[in-house]
Write a protein that holds these residues in place. Sequence first.
Motif, PDB file in Angstrom:
ATOM      1  N   GLU A   6       0.828  -1.205   0.000  1.00 34.11           N
ATOM      2  CA  GLU A   6       0.000   0.000   0.000  1.00 34.11           C
ATOM      3  C   GLU A   6       0.860   1.252   0.000  1.00 34.11           C
ATOM      4  O   GLU A   6       0.568   2.223  -0.704  1.00 34.11           O
ATOM      5  N   ILE A  10       1.032   4.118  -2.875  1.00 31.67           N
ATOM      6  CA  ILE A  10       0.806   5.534  -2.561  1.00 31.67           C
ATOM      7  C   ILE A  10       1.971   6.379  -3.066  1.00 31.67           C
ATOM      8  O   ILE A  10       1.771   7.415  -3.719  1.00 31.67           O
ATOM      9  N   TYR A  11       3.198   5.955  -2.782  1.00 30.52           N
ATOM     10  CA  TYR A  11       4.364   6.715  -3.217  1.00 30.52           C
ATOM     11  C   TYR A  11       4.423   6.805  -4.746  1.00 30.52           C
ATOM     12  O   TYR A  11       4.713   7.867  -5.312  1.00 30.52           O
ATOM     13  N   THR A  13       1.937   6.482  -6.952  1.00 35.38           N
ATOM     14  CA  THR A  13       0.846   7.314  -7.446  1.00 35.38           C
ATOM     15  C   THR A  13       1.127   8.786  -7.204  1.00 35.38           C
ATOM     16  O   THR A  13       0.919   9.629  -8.085  1.00 35.38           O
ATOM     17  N   TYR A  14       1.627   9.093  -6.007  1.00 34.88           N
ATOM     18  CA  TYR A  14       1.903  10.486  -5.673  1.00 34.88           C
ATOM     19  C   TYR A  14       3.039  11.038  -6.528  1.00 34.88           C
ATOM     20  O   TYR A  14       2.989  12.197  -6.967  1.00 34.88           O
ATOM     21  N   ALA A  55      -1.605  17.969   3.677  1.00 34.96           N
ATOM     22  CA  ALA A  55      -1.295  16.670   4.278  1.00 34.96           C
ATOM     23  C   ALA A  55      -1.563  16.686   5.777  1.00 34.96           C
ATOM     24  O   ALA A  55      -2.161  15.750   6.327  1.00 34.96           O
ATOM     25  N   THR A 133      -7.099  14.295  -3.102  1.00 38.99           N
ATOM     26  CA  THR A 133      -5.963  13.378  -3.164  1.00 38.99           C
ATOM     27  C   THR A 133      -5.531  12.960  -1.757  1.00 38.99           C
ATOM     28  O   THR A 133      -5.333  11.767  -1.477  1.00 38.99           O
ATOM     29  N   TRP A 134      -5.424  13.933  -0.853  1.00 43.54           N
ATOM     30  CA  TRP A 134      -4.985  13.612   0.496  1.00 43.54           C
ATOM     31  C   TRP A 134      -6.068  12.890   1.290  1.00 43.54           C
ATOM     32  O   TRP A 134      -5.757  12.069   2.162  1.00 43.54           O
ATOM     33  N   ILE A 137      -5.558   9.370   0.222  1.00 49.00           N
ATOM     34  CA  ILE A 137      -4.344   8.816   0.825  1.00 49.00           C
ATOM     35  C   ILE A 137      -4.572   8.487   2.296  1.00 49.00           C
ATOM     36  O   ILE A 137      -4.176   7.418   2.781  1.00 49.00           O
ATOM     37  N   ILE A 154       3.844   7.913   5.428  1.00 49.50           N
ATOM     38  CA  ILE A 154       3.196   8.473   4.238  1.00 49.50           C
ATOM     39  C   ILE A 154       3.537   9.952   4.093  1.00 49.50           C
ATOM     40  O   ILE A 154       3.932  10.416   3.019  1.00 49.50           O
ATOM     41  N   CYS A 158       5.882  11.335   1.093  1.00 46.59           N
ATOM     42  CA  CYS A 158       5.312  12.269   0.118  1.00 46.59           C
ATOM     43  C   CYS A 158       6.017  13.618   0.164  1.00 46.59           C
ATOM     44  O   CYS A 158       6.186  14.276  -0.870  1.00 46.59           O
TER      45      CYS A 158
END
Length: 209
Positions: A6, A10-11, A13-14, A55, A133-134, A137, A154, A158
């Motif tokens: 996961e 996330i990394y 995609t970001y 974030a 987006t956040w 996440i 995370i 990010c």
Amino acid sequence: MALSHELILIYTTYFVATASPGPSNMAIMGTAMKQGRGAALALASGVIGGSMMWALLAACGVLTVLATFAQLLIVLKIGGGLYLLWLAYKAGKSALRKSDVGELAPGNEKARFGTMFRQGILMHVGNPKAILTWVAIMSVALKPGAAASTLPMIIAGCAAICVLVFGGYALLFSTAVMAAFYRRIRRGLDALLACCFTVAGLKLVFSRS
């Protein structure tokens, strides 16, 4: 500590979302070539600061509440869109000028860097996609059963991606080679920036979702 699937997702995609061409990246590139490394890094710092603000608000659960109020998101979208249209107007004026005339005195570095930093903040704070987006996440970071270390990993990961991407653009496009290239294509680049900001601004102002 090994990264979970996961976190890797996330990394990745970001990173893709951050590195993809968009108003912020285009602005950093143009600023780096036109005004130099310091101004570009100041702009990039503002963009990074705006992203990390979202974030932290997401981590506190504030964005989840905000995302449930469609009216607030609409206001945010319109405000962000109007700001991008203002940047489009400024870029368009620059494209129409035959000579490259700076807006601030070259010696007033502190004022120039402060202006660029505020511009970066406003560009990202006025982007409602950052909220969604956040929220997405944090739905992974704060789900039941998630390890206590997931959330800080995370945010830290990010943040590092933000610095790498936006700072990298500022450093890459502020080289002497890119500065010389800019002098040859200045008006065309400013016209491209104007188009980019206009499309992004109109999309925010008139989008329904």
